[in-house]
Enzyme design. Structure first.
Site, mmCIF file in Angstrom:
data_model
loop_
_atom_site.group_PDB
_atom_site.id
_atom_site.type_symbol
_atom_site.label_atom_id
_atom_site.label_comp_id
_atom_site.label_asym_id
_atom_site.label_seq_id
_atom_site.Cartn_x
_atom_site.Cartn_y
_atom_site.Cartn_z
ATOM 1 N N CYS A 118 0.842 -1.203 0.000
ATOM 2 C CA CYS A 118 0.000 0.000 0.000
ATOM 3 C C CYS A 118 0.877 1.253 0.000
ATOM 4 O O CYS A 118 0.650 2.199 -0.759
ATOM 5 C CB CYS A 118 -0.938 -0.017 1.218
ATOM 6 S SG CYS A 118 -2.087 1.364 1.265
ATOM 7 N N CYS A 119 1.933 1.257 0.855
ATOM 8 C CA CYS A 119 2.853 2.406 0.910
ATOM 9 C C CYS A 119 3.547 2.606 -0.436
ATOM 10 O O CYS A 119 3.780 3.733 -0.856
ATOM 11 C CB CYS A 119 3.908 2.227 2.004
ATOM 12 S SG CYS A 119 3.316 2.590 3.672
ATOM 13 N N CYS A 204 -3.251 4.672 9.701
ATOM 14 C CA CYS A 204 -1.961 4.132 10.141
ATOM 15 C C CYS A 204 -1.250 5.030 11.147
ATOM 16 O O CYS A 204 -0.053 4.881 11.382
ATOM 17 C CB CYS A 204 -1.063 3.912 8.927
ATOM 18 S SG CYS A 204 -1.764 2.764 7.731
ATOM 19 N N CYS A 228 8.396 3.783 5.606
ATOM 20 C CA CYS A 228 7.438 3.426 4.567
ATOM 21 C C CYS A 228 8.052 3.281 3.192
ATOM 22 O O CYS A 228 7.343 3.076 2.222
ATOM 23 C CB CYS A 228 6.327 4.477 4.508
ATOM 24 S SG CYS A 228 6.965 6.112 4.229
HETATM 25 S S1 SF4 Z 1 0.622 4.734 5.678
HETATM 26 FE FE1 SF4 Z 1 -1.040 3.174 5.611
HETATM 27 S S2 SF4 Z 1 -2.688 3.977 4.270
HETATM 28 FE FE2 SF4 Z 1 -0.808 5.227 3.984
HETATM 29 S S3 SF4 Z 1 0.153 4.372 2.235
HETATM 30 FE FE3 SF4 Z 1 1.113 3.344 3.976
HETATM 31 S S4 SF4 Z 1 -0.154 1.516 4.440
HETATM 32 FE FE4 SF4 Z 1 -1.293 2.818 2.974
#
Ligand code: SF4
Length: 233
Positions: A118-119, A204, A228
């Site tokens: 997701c990141c 998050c 991330c």
């Molecule tokens: S912080 Fe959470 S919602 Fe944002 S990109 Fe990363 S996993 Fe996805």
């Protein structure tokens, strides 16, 4: 980019103030200096300095689509107060659609692998686009934000993105950051007053208590390194 070039930059700017170093970089690297902001306290210090000097440095942000409303509020206030443009990069719509269709909207809670996926889609891929063709990337990283960031340098070569990274607030304490923001009446995310120190995506990020590590509120369900993919350290 060689180690010698990084050393030359360190030597040239050794006696410069932060304002002078930013002005020097803007002049030296012309339109190829960019600053990434997520509207955190450190980022707001740098934004205020760039805006007040009207430096030709592109300020950009990564809108992941999952940010807090409070973050959009400070984003808007900052643009309005300083009359500046903040270039916004979004994730690729098809990549987000595929992710949600395949794994649902909250897959990041299920595994570190899913979270990194997701990141990557929402942050890293847009960052690659934002940094492409540029020479210097200014960040608001501070050494005391996490153990990983303790061995950062003021200037360093980021091989992942093939760019010089400048971390001007590296040695600043949180108190120094807060004092600057107060003294200069810089817009701040209202979540800071509610115990949110490091603020990222809404699902998050949580508030922390006084005895917790600064990064404890990010991906709190994980015991990973709390990064991330934007920064290697
Ligand atoms: S912080 Fe959470 S919602 Fe944002 S990109 Fe990363 S996993 Fe996805």
């Amino acid at each position: 980019m060689s180690i010698a070039s990084i050393k030359a930059l360190l030597n040239t700017t050794a006696t410069f103030s932060l304002k002078e170093t930013l002005a020097f970089l803007a002049n030296e690297y012309k339109d190829k200096v960019v600053f990434s902001t997520s509207f955190g306290q450190e980022d707001q210090v740098i934004t205020a300095i760039i805006a007040k000097q009207n430096l030709p440095i592109t300020i950009f942000t990564l809108d992941t689509g999952r940010l807090f409303q409070e973050t959009y509020d400070v984003f808007h206030k900052t643009m309005t107060k300083y009359k500046i443009d903040i270039k916004t990069y979004f994730p690729e719509a098809t990549a987000v659609e595929e992710l949600l269709n395949e794994k649902g909207p909250n897959s990041f809670y299920e595994s570190v692998e899913n979270r990194k996926e997701c990141c990557f889609i929402r942050k890293v891929a847009p960052l690659i686009k934002a940094l492409k063709g540029n020479s210097v990337w200014i960040t608001g990283l501070r050494a005391e934000q996490s153990e990983n960031r303790n061995d950062l340098d003021l200037f360093e070569y980021d091989s992942k993105f093939d760019i010089i990274k400048f971390n001007p607030l590296l040695k600043w304490t949180l108190k120094e950051v807060e004092d600057y923001l107060e003294a200069n009446n810089v817009p701040q995310n209202t979540l800071h007053k509610k115990g949110f120190v490091s603020i990222g995506c809404a699902p998050c990020t949580r508030a922390i208590s006084d005895d917790e590590d600064i990064r404890a509120g990010r991906w709190w369900w994980e015991s990973s390194h709390k990064e991330c993919g934007l920064h290697q350290k």
